[in-house]
Design an enzyme around this catalytic site. Structure first.
Site, PDB file in Angstrom:
ATOM      1  N   ASP A  13       0.807  -1.232   0.000  1.00  0.00           N
ATOM      2  CA  ASP A  13       0.000   0.000   0.000  1.00  0.00           C
ATOM      3  C   ASP A  13       0.838   1.279   0.000  1.00  0.00           C
ATOM      4  O   ASP A  13       0.424   2.312   0.524  1.00  0.00           O
ATOM      5  CB  ASP A  13      -0.969   0.015   1.204  1.00  0.00           C
ATOM      6  CG  ASP A  13      -1.861  -1.197   1.230  1.00  0.00           C
ATOM      7  OD1 ASP A  13      -2.179  -1.709   0.140  1.00  0.00           O
ATOM      8  OD2 ASP A  13      -2.233  -1.638   2.324  1.00  0.00           O
ATOM      9  N   LYS A  16       1.762   2.194  -5.093  1.00  0.00           N
ATOM     10  CA  LYS A  16       2.284   1.646  -6.352  1.00  0.00           C
ATOM     11  C   LYS A  16       1.356   1.963  -7.525  1.00  0.00           C
ATOM     12  O   LYS A  16       1.808   2.365  -8.596  1.00  0.00           O
ATOM     13  CB  LYS A  16       2.463   0.118  -6.231  1.00  0.00           C
ATOM     14  CG  LYS A  16       3.448  -0.285  -5.152  1.00  0.00           C
ATOM     15  CD  LYS A  16       3.498  -1.790  -4.971  1.00  0.00           C
ATOM     16  CE  LYS A  16       2.272  -2.393  -4.337  1.00  0.00           C
ATOM     17  NZ  LYS A  16       2.020  -2.027  -2.938  1.00  0.00           N
ATOM     18  N   GLY A  40      -4.580  -4.285  -3.781  1.00  0.00           N
ATOM     19  CA  GLY A  40      -5.552  -3.232  -4.086  1.00  0.00           C
ATOM     20  C   GLY A  40      -4.755  -2.002  -4.469  1.00  0.00           C
ATOM     21  O   GLY A  40      -4.120  -1.385  -3.612  1.00  0.00           O
ATOM     22  N   HIS A  41      -4.723  -1.690  -5.760  1.00  0.00           N
ATOM     23  CA  HIS A  41      -3.916  -0.564  -6.252  1.00  0.00           C
ATOM     24  C   HIS A  41      -4.856   0.555  -6.688  1.00  0.00           C
ATOM     25  O   HIS A  41      -5.626   0.401  -7.631  1.00  0.00           O
ATOM     26  CB  HIS A  41      -3.021  -1.018  -7.416  1.00  0.00           C
ATOM     27  CG  HIS A  41      -1.988  -2.023  -6.988  1.00  0.00           C
ATOM     28  ND1 HIS A  41      -1.061  -2.563  -7.839  1.00  0.00           N
ATOM     29  CD2 HIS A  41      -1.717  -2.560  -5.764  1.00  0.00           C
ATOM     30  CE1 HIS A  41      -0.282  -3.402  -7.167  1.00  0.00           C
ATOM     31  NE2 HIS A  41      -0.664  -3.421  -5.908  1.00  0.00           N
ATOM     32  N   GLN A 223       1.924  -6.102  -3.150  1.00  0.00           N
ATOM     33  CA  GLN A 223       2.379  -6.205  -1.750  1.00  0.00           C
ATOM     34  C   GLN A 223       3.668  -5.381  -1.587  1.00  0.00           C
ATOM     35  O   GLN A 223       3.841  -4.389  -2.265  1.00  0.00           O
ATOM     36  CB  GLN A 223       2.580  -7.675  -1.322  1.00  0.00           C
ATOM     37  CG  GLN A 223       1.284  -8.475  -1.216  1.00  0.00           C
ATOM     38  CD  GLN A 223       0.712  -8.935  -2.536  1.00  0.00           C
ATOM     39  OE1 GLN A 223       1.365  -9.615  -3.289  1.00  0.00           O
ATOM     40  NE2 GLN A 223      -0.528  -8.592  -2.807  1.00  0.00           N
TER      41      GLN A 223
HETATM   42  P1  GDP Z   1      -0.814   0.379  -3.508  1.00  0.00           P
HETATM   43  O1  GDP Z   1      -1.395  -0.909  -3.052  1.00  0.00           O
HETATM   44  O2  GDP Z   1       0.657   0.473  -3.269  1.00  0.00           O
HETATM   45  O3  GDP Z   1      -1.165   0.722  -4.924  1.00  0.00           O
HETATM   46  O4  GDP Z   1      -1.461   1.506  -2.587  1.00  0.00           O
HETATM   47  P2  GDP Z   1      -3.021   1.621  -2.154  1.00  0.00           P
HETATM   48  O5  GDP Z   1      -3.797   2.084  -3.319  1.00  0.00           O
HETATM   49  O6  GDP Z   1      -3.464   0.390  -1.462  1.00  0.00           O
HETATM   50  O7  GDP Z   1      -2.912   2.728  -1.026  1.00  0.00           O
HETATM   51  C1  GDP Z   1      -2.354   3.963  -1.265  1.00  0.00           C
HETATM   52  C2  GDP Z   1      -3.408   5.021  -0.912  1.00  0.00           C
HETATM   53  O8  GDP Z   1      -2.778   6.277  -0.792  1.00  0.00           O
HETATM   54  C3  GDP Z   1      -4.466   5.199  -1.991  1.00  0.00           C
HETATM   55  O9  GDP Z   1      -5.664   5.583  -1.379  1.00  0.00           O
HETATM   56  C4  GDP Z   1      -3.906   6.343  -2.845  1.00  0.00           C
HETATM   57  O10 GDP Z   1      -4.936   7.056  -3.516  1.00  0.00           O
HETATM   58  C5  GDP Z   1      -3.259   7.193  -1.780  1.00  0.00           C
HETATM   59  N1  GDP Z   1      -2.084   7.962  -2.193  1.00  0.00           N
HETATM   60  C6  GDP Z   1      -1.076   7.619  -3.039  1.00  0.00           C
HETATM   61  N2  GDP Z   1      -0.101   8.568  -3.035  1.00  0.00           N
HETATM   62  C7  GDP Z   1      -0.517   9.518  -2.178  1.00  0.00           C
HETATM   63  C8  GDP Z   1       0.063  10.744  -1.707  1.00  0.00           C
HETATM   64  O11 GDP Z   1       1.169  11.140  -2.069  1.00  0.00           O
HETATM   65  N3  GDP Z   1      -0.660  11.453  -0.791  1.00  0.00           N
HETATM   66  C9  GDP Z   1      -1.883  11.057  -0.339  1.00  0.00           C
HETATM   67  N4  GDP Z   1      -2.507  11.799   0.556  1.00  0.00           N
HETATM   68  N5  GDP Z   1      -2.444   9.912  -0.747  1.00  0.00           N
HETATM   69  C10 GDP Z   1      -1.768   9.152  -1.641  1.00  0.00           C
HETATM   70  P1  IMO Z   2      -0.943  -4.188  -2.237  1.00  0.00           P
HETATM   71  O1  IMO Z   2      -0.497  -4.735  -3.559  1.00  0.00           O
HETATM   72  C1  IMO Z   2      -1.025  -4.634   2.094  1.00  0.00           C
HETATM   73  C2  IMO Z   2      -1.114  -8.719   3.661  1.00  0.00           C
HETATM   74  C3  IMO Z   2      -2.381  -9.174   4.375  1.00  0.00           C
HETATM   75  C4  IMO Z   2      -1.795 -10.161   5.357  1.00  0.00           C
HETATM   76  C5  IMO Z   2      -0.677 -10.827   4.559  1.00  0.00           C
HETATM   77  C6  IMO Z   2      -1.059 -12.138   3.907  1.00  0.00           C
HETATM   78  O2  IMO Z   2      -2.238  -3.466  -2.299  1.00  0.00           O
HETATM   79  O3  IMO Z   2       0.139  -3.414  -1.577  1.00  0.00           O
HETATM   80  P2  IMO Z   2      -2.599 -12.831   1.858  1.00  0.00           P
HETATM   81  O4  IMO Z   2      -4.012 -12.452   1.517  1.00  0.00           O
HETATM   82  O5  IMO Z   2      -1.601 -12.426   0.832  1.00  0.00           O
HETATM   83  O6  IMO Z   2      -2.461 -14.251   2.261  1.00  0.00           O
HETATM   84  O7  IMO Z   2      -2.277 -11.975   3.196  1.00  0.00           O
HETATM   85  O8  IMO Z   2      -0.321  -9.893   3.549  1.00  0.00           O
HETATM   86  N1  IMO Z   2      -1.330  -8.207   2.301  1.00  0.00           N
HETATM   87  C7  IMO Z   2      -1.252  -6.898   1.965  1.00  0.00           C
HETATM   88  N2  IMO Z   2      -1.069  -5.814   2.746  1.00  0.00           N
HETATM   89  N3  IMO Z   2      -1.127  -4.505   0.759  1.00  0.00           N
HETATM   90  C8  IMO Z   2      -1.285  -5.590  -0.032  1.00  0.00           C
HETATM   91  O9  IMO Z   2      -1.255  -5.515  -1.378  1.00  0.00           O
HETATM   92  C9  IMO Z   2      -1.398  -6.850   0.572  1.00  0.00           C
HETATM   93  N4  IMO Z   2      -1.586  -8.111   0.111  1.00  0.00           N
HETATM   94  C10 IMO Z   2      -1.520  -8.925   1.174  1.00  0.00           C
HETATM   95  O10 IMO Z   2      -3.012  -8.093   5.012  1.00  0.00           O
HETATM   96  O11 IMO Z   2      -1.206  -9.480   6.433  1.00  0.00           O
HETATM   97 MG    MG Z   3      -2.918  -1.626  -1.803  1.00  0.00          MG
END
Ligand code: GDP
Ligand code: IMO
Ligand code: MG
Length: 428
Positions: A13, A16, A40-41, A223
């Site tokens: 998270d 990416k 979840g991207h 991840q």
């Molecule tokens: P990912 O899994 O690495 O793609 O990240 P996620 O989408 O799960 O979580 C990142 C969250 O931070 C999302 O809600 C993005 O919209 C938000 N986000 C990304 N970059 C920034 C930033 O520079 N500032 C803020 N406030 N939010 C951001």
């Molecule tokens: P993105 O790509 C954050 C965590 C789960 C759990 C562990 C194992 O959005 O960054 P799993 O379902 O893979 O067996 O869970 O890994 N986890 C993540 N945490 N971002 C993710 O993906 C994750 N994918 C799995 O919360 O602790």
């Molecule tokens: Mg994510």
């Protein structure tokens, strides 16, 4: 041409999706190489929030084709929903999305097994996303799995039944788990039809041919490095290699083709699920970061645990991945705090170490913190590196020096354009 890699250096998270979306038009192919719907991207398309689980984050762009590589595990049911969503948001899925025949399928019983296994672990549960990831990779490694290419074979239903029988043995006898399979199977077989209609390819040839023609490829990690099956905080990890090494096996490319490795870190740190987190803030500051950063899981909605940036863990991730440049996201989230901190070492049994202890989950580790003045201003107006407040530049310079890698992009908001480049051009 080489394959550039973009991956998370923490526990996922890191942002990416947003950064891949920003970089995608520099590439001819954007490819996911591991993970599955546990990811979840998040990205914003014309102001609309989209969360991608399987589909690479280049799907909304003109230039790149998007490949779901052989290292990914696919849940056809959630994939079908995702396809609908991105189509509605304007993506050209029919022409732009390709799926490797060697990617493995998540069956309904894999998801049941995930839930049963977590329930059986009780308080020691991993905190899995319950998307069936672990059981599907177990079947892959155990040489029992079903692959996307199998849906093109006449005997697919038979293969399915044989594997489900094994799963039912485990569910019924090992876990004594109750479930209603027929309802799940109806939607599963509907979604298999959709998969059959899509562009299924031998992804390794697709990438290889593109590279031969001088095309550019971006590998998008899911991840983060601290969730890597080998080097993460085992057993509280996911079931794939999330690090650069996973790109080679997850796409079928040679190590020598790896080019830039872009590592992403938040300006602080988060983690979802169980497991060690040395810099976790179990106080008002942690709660403030959670609220200000919207730190709730993009896949499960669970509150993310929040803490200070962990530099020894980041240095470890830089080492494992061969990171050549860094992106720092979410500096804006810290803006309201008077002071922030960074972990620069760990104290274990009364002595300091810069290295990650093997048994991080078993023995108490105290973070050694260095305090920094915070910037206490809105970063929304910042469009160039020089616009960033001096205290943020100072924080960035310290991290660069500690990690020995430049931070070339600073993200200051969730929007596609809310990025600040340190250099006139990033090193692509
Ligand atoms: P990912 O899994 O690495 O793609 O990240 P996620 O989408 O799960 O979580 C990142 C969250 O931070 C999302 O809600 C993005 O919209 C938000 N986000 C990304 N970059 C920034 C930033 O520079 N500032 C803020 N406030 N939010 C951001
Ligand atoms: P993105 O790509 C954050 C965590 C789960 C759990 C562990 C194992 O959005 O960054 P799993 O379902 O893979 O067996 O869970 O890994 N986890 C993540 N945490 N971002 C993710 O993906 C994750 N994918 C799995 O919360 O602790
Ligand atoms: Mg994510």
């Amino acid at each position: 041409m080489s394959v550039d890699v973009l991956l998370g250096l923490q526990w996922g998270d890191e942002g990416k999706g947003k950064v891949v979306d920003f970089l995608a038009n520099n590439y001819d192919i954007v490819a996911r190489f591991q993970g599955g719907p546990n990811a979840g991207h998040t990205l914003y398309v014309k102001g609309q929030k989209i969360v991608l689980h399987h589909i690479p984050s280049g799907i909304f762009h003109q230039r790149p084709l998007n490949l779901i590589g052989n290292g990914v595990v696919i849940d056809p049911v959630s994939f079908q929903k995702e396809i609908e969503k991105v189509k509605q948001a304007g993506a050209n899925v029919a022409q732009k999305l390709f799926i490797s025949r060697k990617a493995h399928l998540i069956l309904p019983t894999h998801k049941l097994l995930d839930a049963a296994s977590e329930a059986a672990k009780g308080k020691d549960k991993i905190g899995s996303t319950l998307r069936g990831i672990g059981p599907t990779y177990m079947d892959k490694i155990g040489r029992n799995g079903l692959r996307v290419g199998d849906v093109e074979l006449g005997k697919f239903e038979q293969y399915y039944k044989d594997l489900v029988k094994k799963h039912q043995g485990l569910l019924n006898h090992l876990y004594q788990y109750e479930y209603d399979l027929p309802a799940l199977e109806t939607e599963f077989f509907e979604s298999i039809e959709l998969l059959r209609s899509m562009q299924l390819v031998d992804g390794e040839y697709m990438i290889h041919n593109a590279l031969k023609q001088g095309k550019k490829v971006l590998a998008e990690g899911a991840q983060g490095s601290m969730l890597d099956i080998d080097f993460g905080t085992y057993p509280f990890v996911t079931s794939s290699n999330t690090i650069t090494a996973g790109v080679c096996s997850g796409l079928g490319i040679a190590a020598a083709t790896i080019g830039e490795v872009i590592g992403i870190t938040k300006a602080y740190c988060t983690r979802v699920g169980s497991g060690p987190f040395p810099t976790e803030l179990l106080n008002e500051t942690g709660e403030h970061i959670r609220q200000a950063g919207g730190e709730f899981g993009a896949t499960t909605g669970r509150p993310r645990r929040c803490g200070w940036i962990d530099l020894p863990a980041l240095r470890y991730a830089v080492m494992l991945n061969g990171v050549t440049q860094l992106v720092m996201t979410k500096a804006d989230v810290l803006s309201a705090l008077p002071q922030i901190a960074a972990c620069v070492a760990y104290e274990v049994n009364g002595s300091e170490t810069p290295n990650l202890p093997y048994d991080l989950d078993r023995q108490p580790v105290e973070p050694v913190l260095k305090q920094f003045e915070c910037w206490q201003q809105d970063l929304a107006h910042c469009t160039g590196y020089d616009d960033l407040p001096a205290s943020l530049q100072n924080y960035i310079a310290f991290i660069e020096q500690y990690l020995g890698v430049p931070i070339t992009i600073v993200s200051v908001g969730p929007g596609r354009e809310q990025l600040v480049h340190k250099k006139a051009e990033i090193l692509l």
